[in-house]
Design a protein around this motif. Structure first.
Motif, mmCIF file in Angstrom:
data_model
loop_
_atom_site.group_PDB
_atom_site.id
_atom_site.type_symbol
_atom_site.label_atom_id
_atom_site.label_comp_id
_atom_site.label_asym_id
_atom_site.label_seq_id
_atom_site.Cartn_x
_atom_site.Cartn_y
_atom_site.Cartn_z
ATOM 1 N N LYS A 181 4.054 4.899 5.212
ATOM 2 C CA LYS A 181 3.639 3.612 4.645
ATOM 3 C C LYS A 181 4.789 2.937 3.889
ATOM 4 C CE LYS A 181 -1.333 4.247 4.038
ATOM 5 N NZ LYS A 181 -2.430 4.300 3.064
ATOM 6 N N HIS A 234 -1.593 0.693 -5.531
ATOM 7 C CA HIS A 234 -2.405 1.768 -6.104
ATOM 8 C C HIS A 234 -1.905 3.066 -5.489
ATOM 9 C CE1 HIS A 234 -4.246 1.390 -2.162
ATOM 10 N NE2 HIS A 234 -4.802 2.575 -2.356
ATOM 11 N N GLY A 293 -6.868 2.993 7.687
ATOM 12 C CA GLY A 293 -7.908 3.795 8.329
ATOM 13 C C GLY A 293 -9.210 3.006 8.269
ATOM 14 N N LYS A 296 -13.218 9.762 3.695
ATOM 15 C CA LYS A 296 -13.810 8.552 3.093
ATOM 16 C C LYS A 296 -14.971 8.097 3.967
ATOM 17 C CE LYS A 296 -9.373 7.248 1.210
ATOM 18 N NZ LYS A 296 -8.206 6.391 1.456
ATOM 19 N N ASP A 314 0.861 -1.179 0.000
ATOM 20 C CA ASP A 314 0.000 0.000 0.000
ATOM 21 C C ASP A 314 0.900 1.233 0.000
ATOM 22 O OD1 ASP A 314 -2.169 1.712 0.151
ATOM 23 O OD2 ASP A 314 -1.968 1.865 2.305
ATOM 24 N N HIS A 372 -9.767 -4.217 2.912
ATOM 25 C CA HIS A 372 -11.242 -4.105 2.956
ATOM 26 C C HIS A 372 -11.817 -3.841 1.569
ATOM 27 C CE1 HIS A 372 -9.742 -0.100 2.944
ATOM 28 N NE2 HIS A 372 -10.869 0.513 3.208
ATOM 29 N N ARG A 373 -10.960 -3.724 0.569
ATOM 30 C CA ARG A 373 -11.426 -3.437 -0.795
ATOM 31 C C ARG A 373 -11.508 -4.729 -1.615
ATOM 32 N NH1 ARG A 373 -13.437 1.300 0.204
ATOM 33 N NH2 ARG A 373 -11.964 2.973 0.570
ATOM 34 N N ASN A 432 -0.081 4.116 -1.017
ATOM 35 C CA ASN A 432 -1.022 5.224 -1.161
ATOM 36 C C ASN A 432 -0.662 6.320 -0.149
ATOM 37 O OD1 ASN A 432 -3.225 6.700 -1.960
ATOM 38 N ND2 ASN A 432 -4.675 5.546 -0.709
ATOM 39 N N ALA A 473 -3.921 -1.935 4.672
ATOM 40 C CA ALA A 473 -4.827 -0.782 4.481
ATOM 41 C C ALA A 473 -5.803 -0.950 3.326
ATOM 42 C CB ALA A 473 -4.002 0.490 4.280
ATOM 43 N N VAL A 474 -5.553 -1.944 2.485
ATOM 44 C CA VAL A 474 -6.430 -2.097 1.325
ATOM 45 C C VAL A 474 -7.212 -3.427 1.371
ATOM 46 C CG1 VAL A 474 -4.911 -3.161 -0.407
ATOM 47 C CG2 VAL A 474 -6.370 -1.262 -1.059
ATOM 48 N N ARG A 502 -4.474 1.213 -10.322
ATOM 49 C CA ARG A 502 -5.783 1.818 -10.578
ATOM 50 C C ARG A 502 -5.846 2.615 -11.890
ATOM 51 N NH1 ARG A 502 -7.925 3.568 -4.533
ATOM 52 N NH2 ARG A 502 -7.946 1.444 -3.693
ATOM 53 N N ASN A 553 -3.997 6.667 -4.581
ATOM 54 C CA ASN A 553 -5.203 7.482 -4.635
ATOM 55 C C ASN A 553 -6.310 6.817 -5.472
ATOM 56 O OD1 ASN A 553 -6.889 10.045 -4.842
ATOM 57 N ND2 ASN A 553 -5.122 10.738 -3.669
ATOM 58 N N GLN A 554 -7.244 7.631 -5.951
ATOM 59 C CA GLN A 554 -8.346 7.107 -6.782
ATOM 60 C C GLN A 554 -8.336 7.911 -8.076
ATOM 61 O OE1 GLN A 554 -11.902 6.981 -4.370
ATOM 62 N NE2 GLN A 554 -10.918 5.679 -2.885
HETATM 63 C C1 3PG Z 1 -5.952 3.856 2.427
HETATM 64 O O1 3PG Z 1 -5.183 4.800 2.342
HETATM 65 O O2 3PG Z 1 -6.870 3.813 3.276
HETATM 66 C C2 3PG Z 1 -5.758 2.705 1.512
HETATM 67 O O3 3PG Z 1 -4.671 2.903 0.680
HETATM 68 C C3 3PG Z 1 -6.993 2.417 0.716
HETATM 69 O O4 3PG Z 1 -7.222 3.466 -0.171
HETATM 70 P P1 3PG Z 1 -8.691 3.678 -0.809
HETATM 71 O O5 3PG Z 1 -9.564 4.167 0.311
HETATM 72 O O6 3PG Z 1 -8.493 4.694 -1.906
HETATM 73 O O7 3PG Z 1 -9.171 2.373 -1.313
#
Ligand code: 3PG
Length: 389
Positions: free
Chosen positions: A35, A58, A369, A196, A20, A149-150, A22, A146-147, A117, A60-61
């Motif tokens: 991270k 990944h 988070g 989020k 992760d 849950h996706r 991100n 951190a990812v 992504r 961000n989005q």
């Molecule tokens: C985060 O920072 O919480 C994770 O990298 C997940 O990212 P996301 O909320 O964009 O899926």
């Protein structure tokens, strides 16, 4: 039991490592590398064991036109610096080029593929996309708590095609969070903020069952205030989110919403900033931080708590005009260091604590988070479930 890195011989093998990365980034400048640092033990171990290390992440989005803004190239350079080892960056994650470069790798070499992504198959959890990724490696390591849950391709589908293992970071986070769940002391307070909102609203009902206080700030607090019709400012939350909140008993005394906020017509705060009771927010204004009375109220609850969990900043802390809520609450927790157990999670919250030089005042820091909250609420994280199989 989840298979760990000690359960496999990585020598000479091509290993896909889902990390992760991100991190907060601006104009290619990494604002906080927490991270990245957390991912180093796994990378170093795989290197020592002679693996060919292919890092995946990944950032961000990203929207279609944001390839440059959210390229992982600066991440490759930062990891290279942190490891003092060459990290080759490939500006695609699929296609002939990555295949060719991976074929040329020697044992112990490290390579980072471009932002997953950028391919819509990642978020769409597309089978063909994950199959194509799987062909690049011989085993899979998930080191991205951190990812988890996706339901994204590199998290839940990729491990189905390859022998799979958990990295050191993921292993440590699960251990800490599981231990906390079995051993926390009361009063137990959970602070939820950040932007989020959807993944965070999902867990509130569960937390109301076993936590003593839920404190809300940031965008999720704005959403509550709108749904309660206390504040009518835009943007109006999506139907899904409204529905989840409407189904909660909002008279529950465990729920603590801001009583005052710093409002402004925009996030620069340059036109004007006003501290106001939440009932007086005008339609053209938005709350960008919690106000003084809220800070005092939340600080009192923290003072009485024995366990505090925190995910999500309480305001738009990146702008100094709106960072006081997050800072004062971090200080309130830090002041109680000897008396309470604190756990904080999520890239932005950790970035804020680093900015205020307060991170080391917290007992535990999670990279996740939303993932941390879901795990603590007892949700099954799809990224972990698949690794059990
Ligand atoms: C985060 O920072 O919480 C994770 O990298 C997940 O990212 P996301 O909320 O964009 O899926």
């Amino acid at each position: 039991m989840l298979p760990t890195l000690k359960d496999y011989n990585f020598q000479g093998k091509r290993i896909l490592v889902r990390c992760d990365f991100n991190v907060p980034i601006n104009d290619g400048k990494i604002l906080d590398n927490f991270k990245l640092q957390k991912s180093l033990p796994t990378i170093k171990y795989l290197k020592e064991k002679g693996a060919k290390i292919i890092l995946l992440s990944h950032l961000n989005q990203p929207k279609e036109n944001q390839r440059e803004k959210y390229s992982l190239k600066p991440i490759a350079l930062e990891i290279e610096k942190l490891l003092s080892e060459k990290v080759k960056f490939i500006k695609e994650c699929l296609g002939q080029n990555p295949k060719k470069e991976i074929k040329k790798m020697s044992d112990g070499e490290i390579l980072l593929l471009e932002n997953l992504r950028f391919e819509k198959g990642e978020k769409e959890n597309d089978e063909k996309f994950s199959q194509a990724l799987a062909e690049l490696g011989e085993a899979y390591v998930n080191d991205a708590f951190a990812v988890c849950h996706r339901k994204h391709a590199s998290v839940v589908l990729l491990p189905k095609f390859l022998p799979h293992f958990i990295g050191f970071q993921l292993e440590e986070e699960i251990k800490i969070l599981s231990h906390l769940l079995q051993n926390f002391e009361r009063p137990f307070s959970i602070i939820i903020g950040g932007v989020k909102v959807e993944s965070k609203t999902k867990v509130i009902k569960k937390f109301l069952e076993f936590a003593d206080h839920l404190l809300f700030g940031g965008e999720i607090a704005n959403v509550f205030l709108r749904v309660k019709k206390i504040c009518l400012a835009k943007p109006w939350p999506g139907k899904n989110i409204c529905k989840i909140i409407e189904e909660l008993d909002l008279t529950n005394l465990k729920i603590h919403l801001p009583v005052d906020v710093l409002v402004s017509p925009d996030e620069t705060g340059k036109i004007y900033i006003k501290e106001t009771g939440v009932g007086n927010i005008k339609k053209e204004e938005e709350g960008f931080d919690i106000g003084t009375d809220t800070i005092n109220l939340f600080s009192e609850i923290i003072k009485e708590s024995k366990t505090v969990i925190w995910a999500g900043p309480l305001g738009y802390f990146e702008n100094e005009r709106f960072n006081q809520g997050t800072k004062k609450i971090a200080e309130a927790i830090a002041q109680q260091k000897e008396k309470l157990f604190s756990l904080v999670g999520g890239g932005d919250t950790v970035f804020a604590l680093n900015k205020f030089n307060l991170r080391d005042k917290f007992d535990c820091v999670s990279t996740g988070g939303g993932a941390m909250l879901e795990f603590l609420a007892g949700e099954k994280l799809p990224g972990l479930e698949v690794l059990k199989k």
